[in-house]
Design a protein around this motif. Structure first.
Motif, PDB file in Angstrom:
ATOM      1  N   ILE A 223       0.877  -1.175   0.000  1.00 32.26           N
ATOM      2  CA  ILE A 223       0.000   0.000   0.000  1.00 32.26           C
ATOM      3  C   ILE A 223       0.909   1.219   0.000  1.00 32.26           C
ATOM      4  CG2 ILE A 223      -1.773   1.311   1.234  1.00 32.26           C
ATOM      5  CD1 ILE A 223      -2.646  -1.335   2.511  1.00 32.26           C
ATOM      6  N   ARG A 224       0.779   2.051  -1.045  1.00 37.24           N
ATOM      7  CA  ARG A 224       1.584   3.283  -1.096  1.00 37.24           C
ATOM      8  C   ARG A 224       0.794   4.392  -0.422  1.00 37.24           C
ATOM      9  NH1 ARG A 224       5.881   5.339  -3.210  1.00 37.24           N
ATOM     10  NH2 ARG A 224       6.450   3.559  -4.543  1.00 37.24           N
ATOM     11  N   ARG A 225       1.391   4.989   0.613  1.00 33.93           N
ATOM     12  CA  ARG A 225       0.706   6.050   1.348  1.00 33.93           C
ATOM     13  C   ARG A 225       1.250   7.436   0.997  1.00 33.93           C
ATOM     14  NH1 ARG A 225      -2.570   3.352   4.573  1.00 33.93           N
ATOM     15  NH2 ARG A 225      -1.948   1.309   5.354  1.00 33.93           N
ATOM     16  N   GLY A 226       2.354   7.486   0.274  1.00 30.97           N
ATOM     17  CA  GLY A 226       2.945   8.772  -0.125  1.00 30.97           C
ATOM     18  C   GLY A 226       4.190   8.493  -0.957  1.00 30.97           C
ATOM     19  N   ASP A 227       4.853   9.587  -1.412  1.00 33.84           N
ATOM     20  CA  ASP A 227       6.038   9.404  -2.262  1.00 33.84           C
ATOM     21  C   ASP A 227       7.079   8.503  -1.601  1.00 33.84           C
ATOM     22  OD1 ASP A 227       4.834  11.136  -3.979  1.00 33.84           O
ATOM     23  OD2 ASP A 227       6.196  12.824  -3.618  1.00 33.84           O
ATOM     24  N   ARG A 228       7.217   8.648  -0.275  1.00 30.41           N
ATOM     25  CA  ARG A 228       8.250   7.883   0.437  1.00 30.41           C
ATOM     26  C   ARG A 228       7.659   7.064   1.562  1.00 30.41           C
ATOM     27  NH1 ARG A 228      13.254  10.318  -0.951  1.00 30.41           N
ATOM     28  NH2 ARG A 228      12.874  12.168  -2.195  1.00 30.41           N
TER      29      ARG A 228
ATOM     30  N   ASP B 216      10.530  -3.234 -11.181  1.00 32.16           N
ATOM     31  CA  ASP B 216      10.903  -2.476 -12.380  1.00 32.16           C
ATOM     32  C   ASP B 216      11.721  -1.238 -12.023  1.00 32.16           C
ATOM     33  OD1 ASP B 216       8.658  -1.236 -11.237  1.00 32.16           O
ATOM     34  OD2 ASP B 216       7.784  -0.641 -13.162  1.00 32.16           O
ATOM     35  N   ILE B 217      11.323  -0.523 -10.949  1.00 33.29           N
ATOM     36  CA  ILE B 217      11.963   0.756 -10.611  1.00 33.29           C
ATOM     37  C   ILE B 217      12.396   0.757  -9.149  1.00 33.29           C
ATOM     38  CG2 ILE B 217      11.554   3.244 -10.349  1.00 33.29           C
ATOM     39  CD1 ILE B 217       9.404   3.021 -12.512  1.00 33.29           C
ATOM     40  N   ALA B 218      13.592   1.258  -8.870  1.00 30.11           N
ATOM     41  CA  ALA B 218      13.967   1.630  -7.503  1.00 30.11           C
ATOM     42  C   ALA B 218      14.144   3.135  -7.514  1.00 30.11           C
ATOM     43  CB  ALA B 218      15.255   0.947  -7.082  1.00 30.11           C
ATOM     44  N   SER B 219      13.230   3.854  -6.863  1.00 27.50           N
ATOM     45  CA  SER B 219      13.309   5.329  -6.862  1.00 27.50           C
ATOM     46  C   SER B 219      13.673   5.819  -5.462  1.00 27.50           C
ATOM     47  CB  SER B 219      11.979   5.905  -7.339  1.00 27.50           C
ATOM     48  OG  SER B 219      12.008   7.307  -7.267  1.00 27.50           O
ATOM     49  N   SER B 220      12.689   6.019  -4.593  1.00 22.24           N
ATOM     50  CA  SER B 220      13.030   6.374  -3.208  1.00 22.24           C
ATOM     51  C   SER B 220      13.625   5.166  -2.488  1.00 22.24           C
ATOM     52  CB  SER B 220      11.781   6.841  -2.452  1.00 22.24           C
ATOM     53  OG  SER B 220      10.952   5.732  -2.154  1.00 22.24           O
TER      54      SER B 220
HETATM   55  O1  LIG Z   1      11.495   3.063  -4.837  1.00 21.81           O
HETATM   56  P1  LIG Z   1      10.090   3.538  -4.693  1.00 21.81           P
HETATM   57  O2  LIG Z   1      10.008   5.018  -4.457  1.00 21.81           O
HETATM   58  O3  LIG Z   1       9.338   2.753  -3.670  1.00 21.81           O
HETATM   59  O4  LIG Z   1       9.379   3.361  -6.085  1.00 21.81           O
HETATM   60  C1  LIG Z   1       9.443   2.150  -6.814  1.00 21.81           C
HETATM   61  C2  LIG Z   1       8.122   1.446  -6.810  1.00 21.81           C
HETATM   62  O5  LIG Z   1       7.113   2.321  -7.332  1.00 21.81           O
HETATM   63  C3  LIG Z   1       6.475   1.751  -8.455  1.00 21.81           C
HETATM   64  O6  LIG Z   1       5.240   1.288  -8.097  1.00 21.81           O
HETATM   65  P2  LIG Z   1       4.159   2.246  -7.409  1.00 21.81           P
HETATM   66  O7  LIG Z   1       4.183   2.041  -5.945  1.00 21.81           O
HETATM   67  O8  LIG Z   1       4.316   3.652  -7.868  1.00 21.81           O
HETATM   68  O9  LIG Z   1       2.835   1.684  -7.896  1.00 21.81           O
HETATM   69  P3  LIG Z   1       2.035   1.926  -9.225  1.00 21.81           P
HETATM   70  O10 LIG Z   1       2.269   0.688  -9.962  1.00 21.81           O
HETATM   71  O11 LIG Z   1       0.645   2.066  -8.749  1.00 21.81           O
HETATM   72  O12 LIG Z   1       2.564   3.119  -9.934  1.00 21.81           O
HETATM   73  C4  LIG Z   1       7.415   0.657  -8.925  1.00 21.81           C
HETATM   74  O13 LIG Z   1       6.750  -0.394  -9.570  1.00 21.81           O
HETATM   75  C5  LIG Z   1       8.140   0.221  -7.676  1.00 21.81           C
HETATM   76  O14 LIG Z   1       7.480  -0.839  -7.029  1.00 21.81           O
END
Ligand SMILES: O=P(O)(O)OC[C@H]1O[C@H](OP(=O)(O)OP(=O)(O)O)[C@H](O)[C@@H]1O
Length: 305
Positions: A192-197, A219-223
């Motif tokens: 569950i994503r609650r915010g950018d970080r 797929d992505i490592a961002s924060s």
């Molecule tokens: O390193 P982070 O900042 O955690 O970002 C990376 C995560 O974000 C994306 O999914 P996201 O949670 O955005 O879900 P989405 O598929 O709904 O866009 C992506 O698939 C990673 O799981």
């Protein structure tokens, strides 16, 4: 006639490998700022009468985007028969709808800008969760390549008895496909994503896999919060030390320090230059260029601008 491969600054290494593999001629793009901060761009290489592939991964895209547009326009003005964008990482794929009133849908705006500048787009694993294909956003032909087979190959060669783990439901596609390729089990966590970080992760019971090495794939490592939260949950489950394989190594701010402290090993593909790069994708992209960007994925359709 040989294709002309033009990297924006920072993309020279990838572009050199690409040019060598597809028989293209490497050129370069000189950029600098005028005293007032405006962008100066000069192409080194002759676009006249040939296909030009501008190589620019789009991690942290804002500072260089105007220069990218100027380079593409210069190539067209100077006689290129087509001007393609080779963006191993494609930016602005996550704000693909208006989550709150008044927000810009930057995925669509960015797609319009790119589509009005280039003839074709070649990229790797765009973050397409709410759209079936890039053609839902982009009006130019787009070719999408997938890193999963190479991720699977790396894991098979480097991790004995892996348990492939996707950090959220949407990663089932990755985890399932990689696991099937190498005959390994897989599990998918709930996020569950609650915010950018801010990310919460729930982990199912993995006790029957305690003899295996957990390998997070994403797929992505961002924060980095998704990976850190997943690793923290695994740490409480008496599993073997986890490893991690990602496609796009964005690692914003201190994310690399945070993530690398939680995993025995973190590796990535080279779509975004980073110390974790271990899986080379230039051969995959070179093959796509040699095939004229045909047959890369089902969304290669539309009319070049
Ligand atoms: O390193 P982070 O900042 O955690 O970002 C990376 C995560 O974000 C994306 O999914 P996201 O949670 O955005 O879900 P989405 O598929 O709904 O866009 C992506 O698939 C990673 O799981």
């Amino acid at each position: 006639m040989q294709r002309l491969i033009l990297p924006l600054p920072g993309n020279e290494g990838f572009a050199t490998r690409l040019a060598a593999l597809c028989g293209g001629e490497p050129g370069s793009v000189e950029t600098r700022r005028f005293p007032d901060g405006e962008s100066y761009v000069r192409l080194h290489g002759d676009p006249q009468g040939r296909a030009v592939d501008i190589v620019c991964t789009l991690a942290r895209p804002d500072p260089g985007f105007l220069g990218l547009v100027f380079a593409a326009d210069a190539a067209r003005d100077l006689g290129a028969t087509e001007v393609n964008l080779v963006a191993p990482y494609l930016a602005y794929m996550r704000q693909d709808r208006r989550f709150q009133a008044g927000e810009s849908v930057s995925s669509l705006s960015f797609a319009r800008l790119v589509s009005s500048t280039f003839d074709r787009l070649l990229t790797v694993d765009p973050h397409l969760h709410r759209h079936p294909a890039l053609s839902a956003l982009y009006s130019i032909p787009t070719a999408t390549l997938h890193a999963a087979p190479l991720l699977a190959g790396w894991i098979a060669a480097n991790v004995p008895a892996p348990l492939i783990i996707g950090p959220d439901e949407e990663s089932e596609q990755w985890a399932g496909s990689i696991a099937a390729r190498i005959g390994a089990p897989h599990a998918v966590l709930r996020k569950i994503r609650r915010g950018d970080r801010q990310v919460d992760i729930d982990v199912p019971d993995l006790a029957r896999w305690q003899d295996r090495t957990p390998v997070l794939v994403d797929d992505i490592a961002s924060s980095g919060r998704t990976l850190v939260a997943a690793a923290e949950k695994l740490a409480g489950m008496d599993m073997k030390p986890p490893q991690c394989v990602v496609v796009h190594a964005l690692f914003a701010d201190d994310a690399w320090a945070q993530v690398s402290a939680c995993f025995e090993r973190v590796v990535s593909t080279d779509t975004v230059p980073h110390p974790s790069n271990r899986i080379e994708l230039a051969p995959l992209l070179a093959d796509a260029l040699l095939r004229g960007l045909r047959d890369c994925s089902s969304d290669l359709k539309g009319t070049p601008r």
